[in-house]
Design a protein around this motif. Structure first.
Motif, PDB file in Angstrom:
ATOM      1  N   MET A 118      22.161 -16.857  42.806  1.00  0.00           N
ATOM      2  CA  MET A 118      22.714 -17.730  42.015  1.00  0.00           C
ATOM      3  C   MET A 118      22.883 -17.272  40.553  1.00  0.00           C
ATOM      4  SD  MET A 118      24.043 -20.832  41.861  1.00  0.00           S
ATOM      5  CE  MET A 118      24.476 -22.251  40.628  1.00  0.00           C
ATOM      6  N   LEU A 160      22.926 -16.790  36.498  1.00  0.00           N
ATOM      7  CA  LEU A 160      22.517 -17.439  35.372  1.00  0.00           C
ATOM      8  C   LEU A 160      23.653 -18.080  34.397  1.00  0.00           C
ATOM      9  CD1 LEU A 160      19.806 -14.609  34.216  1.00  0.00           C
ATOM     10  CD2 LEU A 160      19.247 -16.845  35.487  1.00  0.00           C
ATOM     11  N   PRO A 161      23.293 -18.914  33.807  1.00  0.00           N
ATOM     12  CA  PRO A 161      24.395 -19.612  33.158  1.00  0.00           C
ATOM     13  C   PRO A 161      25.364 -18.921  32.179  1.00  0.00           C
ATOM     14  CG  PRO A 161      22.688 -20.891  32.664  1.00  0.00           C
ATOM     15  CD  PRO A 161      22.212 -19.568  33.605  1.00  0.00           C
ATOM     16  N   SER A 221      28.451 -19.962  34.021  1.00  0.00           N
ATOM     17  CA  SER A 221      27.892 -21.328  34.014  1.00  0.00           C
ATOM     18  C   SER A 221      28.552 -22.312  34.763  1.00  0.00           C
ATOM     19  CB  SER A 221      27.952 -21.716  32.523  1.00  0.00           C
ATOM     20  OG  SER A 221      29.100 -22.339  31.877  1.00  0.00           O
ATOM     21  N   THR A 224      23.676 -26.296  40.974  1.00  0.00           N
ATOM     22  CA  THR A 224      24.372 -25.733  39.522  1.00  0.00           C
ATOM     23  C   THR A 224      23.275 -25.259  38.739  1.00  0.00           C
ATOM     24  OG1 THR A 224      24.445 -27.987  38.852  1.00  0.00           O
ATOM     25  CG2 THR A 224      26.430 -27.091  39.976  1.00  0.00           C
ATOM     26  N   ALA A 225      23.731 -24.714  37.492  1.00  0.00           N
ATOM     27  CA  ALA A 225      22.820 -24.166  36.808  1.00  0.00           C
ATOM     28  C   ALA A 225      22.874 -25.292  35.311  1.00  0.00           C
ATOM     29  CB  ALA A 225      23.155 -22.771  36.237  1.00  0.00           C
ATOM     30  N   THR A 226      21.782 -25.388  34.845  1.00  0.00           N
ATOM     31  CA  THR A 226      21.632 -26.043  33.611  1.00  0.00           C
ATOM     32  C   THR A 226      21.250 -24.870  32.460  1.00  0.00           C
ATOM     33  OG1 THR A 226      19.485 -26.859  33.664  1.00  0.00           O
ATOM     34  CG2 THR A 226      20.917 -28.087  34.529  1.00  0.00           C
ATOM     35  N   TRP A 252      17.866 -25.293  37.089  1.00  0.00           N
ATOM     36  CA  TRP A 252      18.691 -25.529  37.863  1.00  0.00           C
ATOM     37  C   TRP A 252      18.780 -26.928  38.503  1.00  0.00           C
ATOM     38  CZ3 TRP A 252      20.840 -20.911  38.611  1.00  0.00           C
ATOM     39  CH2 TRP A 252      20.056 -19.792  38.548  1.00  0.00           C
ATOM     40  N   GLU A 271      16.164 -31.516  38.935  1.00  0.00           N
ATOM     41  CA  GLU A 271      16.171 -30.659  37.962  1.00  0.00           C
ATOM     42  C   GLU A 271      14.902 -29.674  37.850  1.00  0.00           C
ATOM     43  OE1 GLU A 271      18.143 -31.233  34.421  1.00  0.00           O
ATOM     44  OE2 GLU A 271      19.893 -32.526  35.036  1.00  0.00           O
ATOM     45  N   ARG A 290      13.767 -23.184  34.934  1.00  0.00           N
ATOM     46  CA  ARG A 290      13.911 -21.746  35.570  1.00  0.00           C
ATOM     47  C   ARG A 290      13.016 -20.832  34.557  1.00  0.00           C
ATOM     48  NH1 ARG A 290      18.898 -21.988  34.733  1.00  0.00           N
ATOM     49  NH2 ARG A 290      18.941 -20.990  32.722  1.00  0.00           N
ATOM     50  N   ALA A 316      13.397 -18.899  31.398  1.00  0.00           N
ATOM     51  CA  ALA A 316      14.527 -19.589  30.414  1.00  0.00           C
ATOM     52  C   ALA A 316      14.391 -20.043  29.175  1.00  0.00           C
ATOM     53  CB  ALA A 316      15.188 -20.637  31.016  1.00  0.00           C
TER      54      ALA A 316
END
Length: 663
Positions: free
Chosen positions: A495, A497-498, A594, A622-624, A628, A651, A654, A657
């Motif tokens: 998955m 990273l954004p 993203s 999805t990523a924030t 995640w 949510e 990560r 992050a």
């Protein structure tokens, strides 16, 4: 043989576990071999059971398949994998088996995947009657070497397998077995689902107590019984065989064939071998005390893959069997090649700087993290992925190289973002330019100092990292080049990273485990044999793998469609119709990771006459900026009417992050 469809095992707390038993018509008690897992003996796993357990019974064993607490027709509920309750129940089951009048008192464990993991975990609890285990396509390290994380990077398999377990945590028992209780048991199971498993696993983004629990590598000395560890190069779980051979102190053997995630007598790609015969010899030695000499045979037997044009699916993989008396083997020595502006060379390079910022679509040739061999799920030609990577090539080889073991890549690198991953592939490049992946590794740079905790990068700060690649056996021909390809994306295997990072490499080295000499004499593995397959009417054939890859030229959007079907069948023995269907859709944008989204759909449906139930799930990841986001939907139907529904939006921070709370 005698076959008992349902045997009840009553645990000390009153919970009843449902089992199926195959045993020879023998005048004296026989040893028993247990497979213990949640994959329902009446339907979902019945086909797998049919091609293994009758063969063990024919070899003179009582073969018993037990559905875990909360699974199949057993009492109780289940919410997660590999729990202390699972192991405690297994200890009671083993003690119960040993006390049966048909059992000699000696018990073995056998398992593939889930039951390969828990064979190691249960062995570490040391049940007195357990005398030996056979573990196939499993792992001794739940964090570093399972389908959740690799090198600390979140795998999309965490979502796809999480969606599968989410769906199969709570199907109903069979009314033919449990009677009118089935509906009450079904509702209790669904109400016990506290959260989607994928969310729980993402919440544990570091190697914490959750992952250490059940990881046999935490204390190999706990395992005292003899261990036969079997794997396949196409599978996701080959690393554990070498670790177990290296760290266990008792009798142990390892066999690695060319196959994917399946028992080795039916695995593809071939050639397969007589796995049932091998397992029977192992159990004969330790459960029957037969002096068959198996402990004197080489510790490791492995298929040395020959180079051939890369394809996403093989029926047979070219190569030959090799063997080593011990592992680690004195017949394997390390050779180091250095990365530099001129490629790979024996001497360290002068200072250099190579920059890479991979497009979001690098990884389309990766194949599945855990191939099953049923469809196009293996890595293909790597040239397109190589084009989005920093590549370091050797000159043409003067002589063939045989790699056997775990290569390693070290790098000096600076990154311009607080978060990044590195994907490193070791490829062989043919004279015509074809690029085939030999092996690969991943590292989330948040875990550059280890997996106990993640921390953000300091942009522009040089760091030194070591990235172990997956264990492999591969013969590289003379005239081919070796290639180390380094990318900052590996989608959809991971998955993404954004935010896309740019990495600058200033030094690096590849260390290869090279096999020399002839090694040991290869033991006879025999011609593959299986009991007859389950009699079924196929409504929809099983299929796994990538169906289609789509690129939108104007937007840069790419999508990958994956099928994940166990199939739809009507089982003659039980009169049951089973549907176990699934798919995933992964999307991203070439210049904007993203925008990446992963969606997994699953259906589990059961029908016999007027009895019709169905479970449908949808999981979206999805990523924030800091974590995640998982949205999961669960619906259950009886005869077309919805009887249960629930949604979650979770949510998760990560690891590493910037601005995120530590998971």
């Amino acid at each position: 043989m005698l076959i008992e469809e349902t045997v009840w095992i009553v645990l000390s707390d009153g919970c009843r576990l449902a089992a199926r038993l195959w045993r020879p018509r023998a005048p004296a008690p026989v040893p028993a071999i247990l497979e213990y897992l949640p994959y329902r003996r009446r339907d979902r796993h019945r086909g797998d059971d049919a091609i293994l357990h009758p063969g063990l019974a024919a070899a003179g064993y009582g073969a018993i398949r037990v559905d875990m607490r909360g699974a199949g027709d057993s009492d109780g509920t289940m919410d997660d994998e590999y729990t202390p309750q699972e192991w405690a129940d297994a200890n009671e089951v083993i003690a119960w088996i040993a006390q049966q009048p048909w059992c000699s008192g000696a018990v073995g464990l056998i398992g593939l995947s889930w039951s390969a993991f828990n064979a190691l975990q249960i062995a570490a609890t040391r049940p007195p009657a357990l005398k030996a285990i056979v573990t196939v396509c499993g792992s001794d390290d739940r964090f570093a070497d399972d389908m959740h994380y690799m090198g600390g990077a979140l795998l999309n398999d965490n979502l796809q397998y999480g969606a599968t377990l989410f769906t199969w945590l709570a199907p109903p028992p069979d009314p033919e077995i449990v009677g009118e209780r089935w509906r009450e048991m079904w509702l209790a199971r669904m109400q016990a689902i506290s959260e989607p498993p994928a969310a729980r696993w993402m919440r544990h983004a570091n190697r914490d107590g959750y992952w250490r629990s059940g990881s046999a590598c935490e204390d190999y000395s706990r395992i005292e019984v003899p261990v036969l560890a079997v794997g396949g190069w196409a599978d996701g779980y080959t690393n554990a065989v070498h670790r177990l051979l290296s760290h266990l102190s008792g009798p142990r053997k390892g066999v690695i064939g060319p196959g994917a995630h399946a028992y080795s007598h039916v695995a593809t790609p071939g050639p397969a071998f007589d796995f049932i015969g091998l397992a029977a010899r192992w159990f004969d030695r330790w459960l029957k005390d037969v002096d068959n000499g198996i402990e004197a045979e080489p510790m490791l037997t492995a298929w040395m893959q020959e180079d051939e044009p890369p394809r996403p699916q093989y029926s047979v993989r070219q190569g030959r069997w090799v063997a080593e008396d011990t592992w680690p083997s004195a017949n394997v020595a390390s050779r180091t090649l250095h990365l530099g502006p001129g490629g790979l060379a024996a001497e360290a390079a002068l200072p250099f700087a190579v920059t890479v910022k991979s497009p979001g679509t690098v990884g389309l040739a990766s194949g599945e993290w855990c191939p099953y061999g049923w469809g196009p799920d293996m890595p293909g030609d790597q040239r397109e992925d190589d084009a989005g990577s920093a590549c370091f090539d050797s000159g043409p080889l003067d002589a063939p190289l045989e790699i056997l073991g775990r290569p390693d890549v070290t790098l000096s690198v600076t990154v311009d973002r607080p978060e990044a991953i590195l994907a490193i592939r070791l490829n062989t490049v043919a004279p015509d330019g074809t690029s085939a992946r030999i092996t690969y590794g991943l590292l989330s740079l948040a875990h550059r100092d280890g997996f106990a905790a993640g921390k953000p990068l300091v942009p522009g700060e040089r760091i030194e990292v070591s990235v172990p690649l997956k264990v492999v056996g591969y013969r590289v021909p003379a005239g081919h080049r070796l290639r180390v390809a380094v990318s900052t994306q590996y989608w959809p295997l991971t998955m993404p990273l954004p935010v896309a990072a740019t990495a600058t490499l200033t030094a690096g080295a590849l260390t290869l485990p090279l096999r020399g000499g002839e090694g040991a004499a290869v033991p006879e593995l025999g011609t593959p044999w299986s009991p007859p397959p389950l009699e079924v009417e196929v409504i929809e054939a099983p299929a796994r793998g990538r169906l289609a890859i789509t690129h939108e030229v104007a937007t840069g959007r790419a999508s990958v469609e994956v099928v994940r079907n166990l199939g739809a069948i009507r089982i003659a023995e039980t009169g049951l119709e089973l549907r176990a269907l699934g798919s995933e859709t992964y999307t991203t944008r070439r210049d904007d990771p993203s925008a990446a989204t992963s969606v997994a759909l699953r259906t589990a449906a059961f029908r016999r006459g007027d009895w019709q139930v169905r479970i449908e799930t949808r999981s979206t990841l999805t990523a924030t900026v800091t974590g995640w986001r998982l949205h999961a939907e669960y619906e259950a139907f009886e005869t077309g009417a919805r009887v249960f529904a629930r949604e979650w939006t979770i949510e998760t921070p990560r690891a590493g992050a910037p601005g995120s709370a530590e998971p």
